[in-house]
Design an enzyme around this catalytic site. Structure first.
Site: not given
Ligand SMILES: NC(=O)c1ccc[n+]([C@@H]2O[C@H](COP(=O)([O-])OP(=O)(O)OC[C@H]3O[C@@H](n4cnc5c(N)ncnc54)[C@H](O)[C@@H]3O)[C@@H](O)[C@H]2O)c1
Length: 261
Positions: A59-60, A137, A150, A154
């Site tokens: 858990d990060v 983000s 959120y 960010k």
């Molecule tokens: N998808 C989008 O449109 C988007 C846009 C802007 C930013 N982001 C950012 O991109 C990053 C990756 O997100 P994604 O879109 O691939 O989503 P995703 O949900 O596919 O991946 C996020 C991963 O983080 C893991 N995670 C969450 N909380 C955790 C914790 N406490 N400890 C360990 N692991 C944890 C989840 O289990 C998941 O595998 C995130 O930081 C998200 O905020 C995504």
């Protein structure tokens, strides 16, 4: 290159692992430690990557786990050249609807976790003169009404990275972030399941398409790579141009399409 990737069980983190393994952006033999709290997802991604990847359930947001992550990386790779602090989470609801616990949880995963991992990996990044890339983000610079804390979390991450880049610059460690716009991953899939909503979002984007996890992973790997050797403290937008026309086309709101709940 020896790289820690958090949030590696799906979406953008998984794509970073795959693109690193494929070797198009950064050539050479790579080893990686894939970190997530989703063990099934981690096992699935590790199967795709093969022996170059080790996995760690962690858990990060947990300070003790940040030390465990650094130790596991040393064990598997013998050092650390790159850290991709990518795990993140959203929660639907306005700031007035959120509880203080919701607020703290969003800051813990989207901001504080990167600081914890930076602290834990600093001695090894200093040794390798390595690089850290965090996933922020587009919401860091564009208020995103349905997502409460959120966007502020960010935004704080973005400044954390700038601050780290100044603190660590003399050690030769580079720190940058990428800011994805709307990207099709597990985080947003429910929101884009409605074809009309997806079409509306795509029509608002200059490039007329959502981002893919690989689009964002390519930017992350560029910033990790020696090609970005004189770049530190930046936020690289990977948003298909959306942030240039939010006022005209989008009516506000950036980055995500959370499920309605
Ligand atoms: N998808 C989008 O449109 C988007 C846009 C802007 C930013 N982001 C950012 O991109 C990053 C990756 O997100 P994604 O879109 O691939 O989503 P995703 O949900 O596919 O991946 C996020 C991963 O983080 C893991 N995670 C969450 N909380 C955790 C914790 N406490 N400890 C360990 N692991 C944890 C989840 O289990 C998941 O595998 C995130 O930081 C998200 O905020 C995504």
């Amino acid at each position: 290159m020896r790289v820690i990737i958090t949030g590696a069980a799906s979406g953008i983190g998984q794509a970073v692992a795959q693109r690193l393994q494929e070797g198009d952006v950064i050539r050479g033999d790579h080893r990686m430690l894939l970190v997530d709290r989703d063990t099934d997802g981690l096992a699935r991604v590790a199967d795709m990557i093969g022996p170059a990847a080790a996995i760690l359930k962690a858990d990060v947001t947990d300070e003790a786990d940040s030390a465990i992550i650094a130790a596991a990386a040393l064990d598997h790779m013998g050092g650390i050249d790159g850290v991709v602090s990518n795990a993140g989470a959203i929660a639907a609801g306005t700031l007035m609807q959120m509880t203080p616990a919701d607020y703290d949880r969003l800051f813990a995963v989207n901001t504080r976790a990167t600081w914890l991992l930076a602290r834990a990996t600093y001695p090894y990044l200093r040794e390798s003169r390595g690089a850290l890339v965090a996933t922020a983000s587009m919401a860091a610079t564009q208020p995103t009404p349905p997502l409460g804390a959120y966007a502020p979390a960010k935004a704080a991450l973005r400044m954390l990275i700038r601050q780290l880049s100044v603190d660590w610059g003399p050690d030769g460690i580079r720190c940058n972030c990428v800011s994805p716009g709307p990207t099709l991953t597990g985080m947003t899939a429910a929101g884009y399941a409605d074809p009309a909503r997806r079409a509306e979002r795509e029509a608002a984007m200059p490039l007329r398409k959502l981002g893919t996890p690989a689009d964002v992973a390519n930017a992350i790997l560029f910033l990790l790579s020696p090609l970005a050797g004189h770049i530190t403290g930046i936020d690289l937008l990977v948003d298909g141009g959306l942030s240039n026309c939010l006022m005209i086309a989008n009516g506000g709101g950036a980055g995500h399409a959370p499920a309605a709940s």
